[in-house]
Design a protein around this motif. Sequence first.
Motif, PDB file in Angstrom:
ATOM      1  N   GLY A   1       0.826  -4.607   3.307  1.00  8.88           N
ATOM      2  CA  GLY A   1       0.089  -5.069   2.129  1.00  8.88           C
ATOM      3  C   GLY A   1       0.830  -6.095   1.299  1.00  8.88           C
TER       4      GLY A   1
ATOM      5  N   ASN B   1      -4.584  -6.076   5.778  1.00 10.50           N
ATOM      6  CA  ASN B   1      -3.232  -6.011   5.226  1.00 10.50           C
ATOM      7  C   ASN B   1      -2.205  -6.335   6.299  1.00 10.50           C
ATOM      8  OD1 ASN B   1      -3.828  -5.230   2.528  1.00 10.50           O
ATOM      9  ND2 ASN B   1      -4.232  -3.133   3.229  1.00 10.50           N
TER      10      ASN B   1
ATOM     11  N   VAL C   1       0.809  -1.215   0.000  1.00  3.57           N
ATOM     12  CA  VAL C   1       0.000   0.000   0.000  1.00  3.57           C
ATOM     13  C   VAL C   1       0.845   1.270   0.000  1.00  3.57           C
ATOM     14  CG1 VAL C   1      -1.962  -1.111   1.105  1.00  3.57           C
ATOM     15  CG2 VAL C   1      -0.179  -0.116   2.531  1.00  3.57           C
TER      16      VAL C   1
ATOM     17  N   ASP D   1      -5.664  -7.516  -6.764  1.00  4.24           N
ATOM     18  CA  ASP D   1      -5.377  -6.741  -5.563  1.00  4.24           C
ATOM     19  C   ASP D   1      -6.471  -6.969  -4.514  1.00  4.24           C
ATOM     20  OD1 ASP D   1      -7.577  -5.135  -6.215  1.00  4.24           O
ATOM     21  OD2 ASP D   1      -6.339  -3.576  -7.120  1.00  4.24           O
TER      22      ASP D   1
END
Length: 313
Positions: A303, A299, A237, A279
């Motif tokens: 992530g 996450n 992220v 994703d």
Amino acid sequence: MSNENQQPTPEVEQNPSSDKVSPFLNTPLPQGTPQGQQQPIQQGAAQTSTASIPKYNLPRGANTGNVGATTHFGYQTVNSDDKAQKVAEVFHSVASKYDIMNDLMSFGIHRIWKRFAINMSGVRRGQHVLDIAGGTGDLAKVFSREVGPQGHVVLSDINESMLNVGRDRLIDAGCTNVDFVLANAETLEPFADNSFDLLTISFGLRNVTDKDAALQAMYRVLKPGGRLLILEFSKPVFEPFSKLYDLYSFTALPIMGKLVANDSESYKYLAESIRMHPDQRTLKGMMENAGFQSCDYHNLTGGIVAVHRGFKL
């Protein structure tokens, strides 16, 4: 789907003297297979891999009926019918070094990721658990202990080499409430509808050709009120962190693969397959399309990995 594209009825290697039926299977398990509850292990006895794991008809490619369809294998474009075979070759190659490489590649952090997923599972005594693409059995071993003697775990994988490693590991650990079944995540054909309280798939979904079909199969075999957990590499992220992660993935991983497993290409595929995986938001939407409700994701490590959760209500 037309009749010519339908998969044949799943079959197992049959032993006429066997009438044992797993509570989760549409067909009997053959006698003498290395199921934990079928073969009590004597303390100190040496373990071997001579017994066979029940094998079901395994479609080699996407279960879509799209003749001539293509898909991705890492960054390559391949025929959908060929991807499963290529993935199988990767995991046949790395099976014996898989756990060692996991520790090296993640600096041991994969153990924390898996522990987080287990804590999110809500698994309880007496429950029935299916660990899909469970490979060497990290999660199944913990679930075996958590569900206790009244519960049951099925460790399933499409790759026989990986499943052999997991089977030997769990039998050596004295897990007597585990079955081992070679099956394809796209169909989960051996398993009856509404069979499991909990489904998990850990670092396996990105290797599945038809992910939508796999999610639909998972929904089918999950009991109402049950939950699905997907632990998988995802999208970082933070952009600066993402660039550093790319540098590590495409340089260090193949080098480690060459030095430890004598296979740099398989770990190049690993890095590429992560980038081609949906994703976090896309995968959440795919789960919802398959029927799962109250879906969310968490996450981990910025992530690099995410745990997705969904329920069958």
